[in-house]
Design an enzyme around this catalytic site. Structure first.
Site, PDB file in Angstrom:
ATOM      1  N   ASP B  90     -38.830 -46.195  65.352  1.00 21.53           N
ATOM      2  CA  ASP B  90     -40.019 -46.233  64.495  1.00 21.53           C
ATOM      3  C   ASP B  90     -41.021 -47.180  65.148  1.00 21.53           C
ATOM      4  OD1 ASP B  90     -41.873 -46.440  62.531  1.00 21.53           O
ATOM      5  OD2 ASP B  90     -40.498 -47.114  60.968  1.00 21.53           O
ATOM      6  N   TRP B 115     -31.421 -53.705  65.894  1.00 21.37           N
ATOM      7  CA  TRP B 115     -30.522 -53.017  64.979  1.00 21.37           C
ATOM      8  C   TRP B 115     -29.928 -51.854  65.730  1.00 21.37           C
ATOM      9  CZ3 TRP B 115     -30.854 -48.151  62.425  1.00 21.37           C
ATOM     10  CH2 TRP B 115     -32.033 -47.435  62.636  1.00 21.37           C
ATOM     11  N   ASP B 134     -36.921 -54.403  69.948  1.00 18.10           N
ATOM     12  CA  ASP B 134     -38.351 -54.466  70.191  1.00 18.10           C
ATOM     13  C   ASP B 134     -38.652 -55.305  71.422  1.00 18.10           C
ATOM     14  OD1 ASP B 134     -38.829 -52.902  67.989  1.00 18.10           O
ATOM     15  OD2 ASP B 134     -39.181 -54.578  66.635  1.00 18.10           O
ATOM     16  N   ASP B 163     -38.020 -51.229  59.967  1.00 22.52           N
ATOM     17  CA  ASP B 163     -39.333 -51.808  59.665  1.00 22.52           C
ATOM     18  C   ASP B 163     -39.428 -53.278  60.055  1.00 22.52           C
ATOM     19  OD1 ASP B 163     -40.087 -49.380  58.407  1.00 22.52           O
ATOM     20  OD2 ASP B 163     -38.983 -49.990  56.627  1.00 22.52           O
TER      21      ASP B 163
END
Lengths: 389, 187, 183
Positions: B90, B115, B134, B163
């Site tokens: 995402d 994650w 990230d 998120d």
């Protein structure tokens, strides 16, 4: 509502001091007087139709901002900057706005600071930056990572650092008073002056009660929902005035949870869609998936046709339910898919939606008719906030 | 210049094993690989099997794959949203921003936290664990925005939430792009 | 992109990734004619396949490793497991704490899976710190322990000070958690 932006103070400067045109080549007497001097607009007092649109500015996420709209017409009334994956809230009395923001000294680097930025709700001027000394969780903005107690006294911000905790900030005294540890839980639903609830990793609902010094106790209601096989949306329907949370689950069930007491009490679940509709793939989904019109206890849910793991897919319809008995009252077909919805809390409520093309749609809920469709508002508008719930 | 040859790979793995023995840095990727297979402190066993198993030839038909994402996924182009590892990615693809599916672009740092989800590789129909990590330190890359949703859970289950800005422990909490590193083959 | 970074990053790749990514980074002269740097393409070409991870490693990967790190060590503010976690097993209260800690107790994993991954973790990441007579967790023990809802900071502090008092831990610093930092 159109007149809610009140132009103030001297707009025009009298031209009377220029009695006649001086003769060519002659020196004019006196100082320059301009036809108009600059003025600053002031917002009309808070009202239920005012709509706050948080643009998280995904492509340049440190430039988030909140737009202020007249929800009756879709007209932009103002805007103020927010920072990095922020949160936003309105004081219950409608006089102040709270922006929960994270800054770095040198834009993307240097010392980090986190604040609840307090603004005057009519001028948008900053009244105070209240520090959050322990920071806050940085996550794509979700409404219930920040909530305000119903008496307006405490602002509650979620943190994961990596212990999960809620920071209590006294908004009146403008200072942070403590932290409530909520191991294994997240999100904040502040139902009472010294109380909030959170959803937990094991499907429990934790309720924390705290005092003015930050001392707290917690109670867990276990097995309220199935956090593994049918998790509840973070933007489940929150009826703060009635202290009731309508958990909307990935599979499309609604679990009403009474948050009135020191321990949450789950009610009888019901389905959003009929068996037939579920077979056709109707599911809740999007970002701000649901909202409650508190006075009528109606629940609004963004729905689309998909399959499990389409929980963030935009909705093509909004379904209206009587939250008391799960009866569906209306299906509103959206002219384009939408990610987030909200409902004004007045007696003639409007349904607002953020579309995939960054536009705001408004519908009259008495007829289901589309009232207006704006031009794009910002770049990636993501959250809607109205006053009163 | 030449393509990577089988013998080159052989030599590389030899070197990697030696390097692992010599290096103790916690950031050593080689040591990490060893740990997965054998536990810290033990001799590194790379999680790589040699002969191509029959599974590839016997990959199930796409329409029978349990993952809807995998049915439409490809394994050749990590700059596309349907690259098989992005079933729960995402954000902006690092592969479009000067990095790769498991490489951060210049000027950014991989977060030590992530994650871990799982995706099905349509080539063999098997499930692999993927670290959604990230790259941090510059503002949003802004290219190739994708929204994989499979296995993404609400933030009260942070271990499975996409998120969260997964830059905890990185030099900066500023999100740049999303990588999708292969952790290993699940059962 | 991998090729360009090869020189300076061969030893420092921190991204949990793919064996071939490293192979490329270490390979001398790999590059100009390689038409694809996509790991899957290279893996296919070379006939390399991953062996399955052991079951316990999979549970650790999907439930714990995201935060605690593949090597049992990651962000400063997250408790180090590697060469540390075994100390807790030296007292009954410490042993209880390891399962009572919220991310274990509230995990969606079954009691049997938690017992499996805890024993695997202790044996493989902190064997040197385990007591000689360590008895692996059983499913039943996990089932009972994970019912507790503890005050994490207080319980941890008590366990650590008790370990020091009983000379089972050389220094409390070994299990100290740094103050939350801001970055």
């Amino acid at each position: 509502m159109r007149g809610s932006v009140v132009a103030t103070v001297a707009g025009a400067v009298l031209l009377a001091a220029a009695p006649r045109c001086p003769a060519a080549g002659a020196e004019a007497r006196g100082k320059l007087t301009t036809a108009e001097s600059p003025t600053v607009a002031v917002l009309a007092p808070m009202n239920p139709r005012r709509l706050f649109v948080l643009d998280t500015m995904f492509p340049a996420a440190q430039a988030a901002k909140t737009y202020v709209l007249d929800g009756s017409t879709g007209a932009i009334e103002g805007m103020f900057n927010q920072a990095y994956w922020p949160n936003f809230g309105i004081s219950p009395d409608g006089t102040e706005l709270y922006a929960v923001d994270t800054y770095w000294e040198k834009h993307t680097r240097g010392r980090r600071s986190d604040y609840i930025v307090v603004r005057d709700a009519r001028t948008l001027d900053v009244r105070e930056d209240v520090p959050l000394p322990n920071g806050r969780q940085i996550i794509v903005s979700k409404k219930n990572n920040f909530d305000i107690t119903p008496d307006g006294r405490y602002g509650l911000t979620y943190n994961l650092a990596p212990e999960t905790a809620v920071t209590i900030t006294d908004l009146r005294a403008r200072r942070t008073v403590g932290e409530v540890a909520i191991p294994g839980c997240a999100l904040i639903f502040a139902q009472a002056p010294h109380r909030f609830s959170s959803l937990c990793a094991d499907g429990a609902v934790l309720t924390a009660s705290f005092d003015d010094d930050g001392a707290f106790t917690t109670q867990r209601a276990t097995r309220v929902f199935d956090a593994v096989n049918d998790p509840a949306f973070e933007h489940s329907g929150w009826d703060k005035p009635h202290r009731t949370l309508y958990l909307v689950t990935y599979h499309g069930r609604v679990i009403p949870v009474d948050l009135d007491g020191e321990k949450a009490v789950p009610g009888t679940p019901w389905w959003l869609a009929s068996e037939q509709e579920r077979a056709e793939g109707w599911l809740p989904g999007g970002w701000q998936v649901s909202h409650v019109h508190s006075a009528t206890r109606r629940l609004y849910v963004l729905m689309h046709q998909g399959h499990y793991w389409t929980e963030k897919s935009s909705g093509t319809e909004v379904w209206e339910f009587d939250a008391a008995d799960g009866r569906r009252l209306q299906r509103i077909r959206l002219p384009e898919p939408a990610q987030s919805i909200s409902v004004s809390q007045d007696d003639a409520p409007l349904l607002y939606a953020i579309t995939d093309s960054a536009r705001i749609l408004a519908f009259r809920l008495d007829t289901g008719a589309l009232l207006y469709r704006t031009e794009p508002v910002g770049f990636t508008p993501q959250l809607l906030t109205v006053w009163g719930n | 210049m030449r393509l990577v040859s089988q013998s080159a790979i052989d030599r590389l793995f030899e070197r990697m094993a030696r390097a692992t023995a010599q290096r103790t840095s916690r950031r050593s990727f080689l040591a990490q690989l060893g740990a997965w297979a054998a536990g810290a402190g033990a001799l590194p066993l790379l999680p790589v099997a040699r002969a191509a198993p029959a599974a590839a030839a016997n990959a199930p038909p796409r329409e029978e794959l349990a993952s809807v994402f995998a049915r439409n996924a490809q394994t050749n182009d990590p700059t596309q949203c349907n690259y098989w590892r992005y079933c729960a990615s995402d954000g902006y693809l690092c592969a479009c921003c000067g990095g790769g599916p498991s490489t951060c672009p210049p000027g950014t740092s991989p977060s030590p936290t992530s994650w871990i989800g799982s995706c099905i590789n349509p080539d063999d129909g098997k499930t692999y664990l993927i670290a959604y990590r990230d790259c941090c330190g510059q503002d949003s890359c802004g290219r190739c925005s994708c929204l994989g949703q499979e296995g993404d859970m609400p933030s009260y289950r942070p271990q499975l939430n996409s998120d969260i800005v997964w830059c905890l422990g990185a030099p900066s909490m500023v999100y740049h792009c999303s990588s999708a590193g292969l952790v290993g083959l699940a059962e | 992109m991998l090729r360009r970074r090869a020189g300076s990053h061969a030893a420092g790749l921190g991204v949990a990734g793919f064996a071939l990514g490293v192979a490329l980074a270490l390979a001398p002269g790999v590059g100009a004619q390689v038409t694809s740097n996509v790991p899957d393409v290279l893996a296919r070409r070379e006939g390399l396949w991953l062996a399955p991870l052991p079951r316990a490693a999979q549970i650790y990967a999907t439930t714990c490793a995201g935060c605690h790190g593949e090597m049992g060590r990651s962000a400063d503010e997250i408790p180090v497991l590697a060469n540390r976690v075994g100390y807790f097993a030296r007292t009954p209260a410490g042993r209880r704490y390891l399962v009572e800690v919220p991310n274990v107790a509230l995990s969606p994993r079954t009691d049997a899976e938690i017992a499996l991954v805890m024993n695997w973790l202790l044996e493989n990441y902190s064997r040197g710190e385990l007591p000689r007579d360590f008895v692996p967790y059983s499913e039943e023990e996990v089932r009972d322990l994970r019912m507790a809802r503890i005050d994490v900071a207080r319980t941890r502090a008590q366990v650590v000070s008790d370990l020091v008092a009983r000379r089972l831990l050389p220094s409390a610093d070994l299990l100290a958690l740094p103050a939350t930092r801001s970055y």
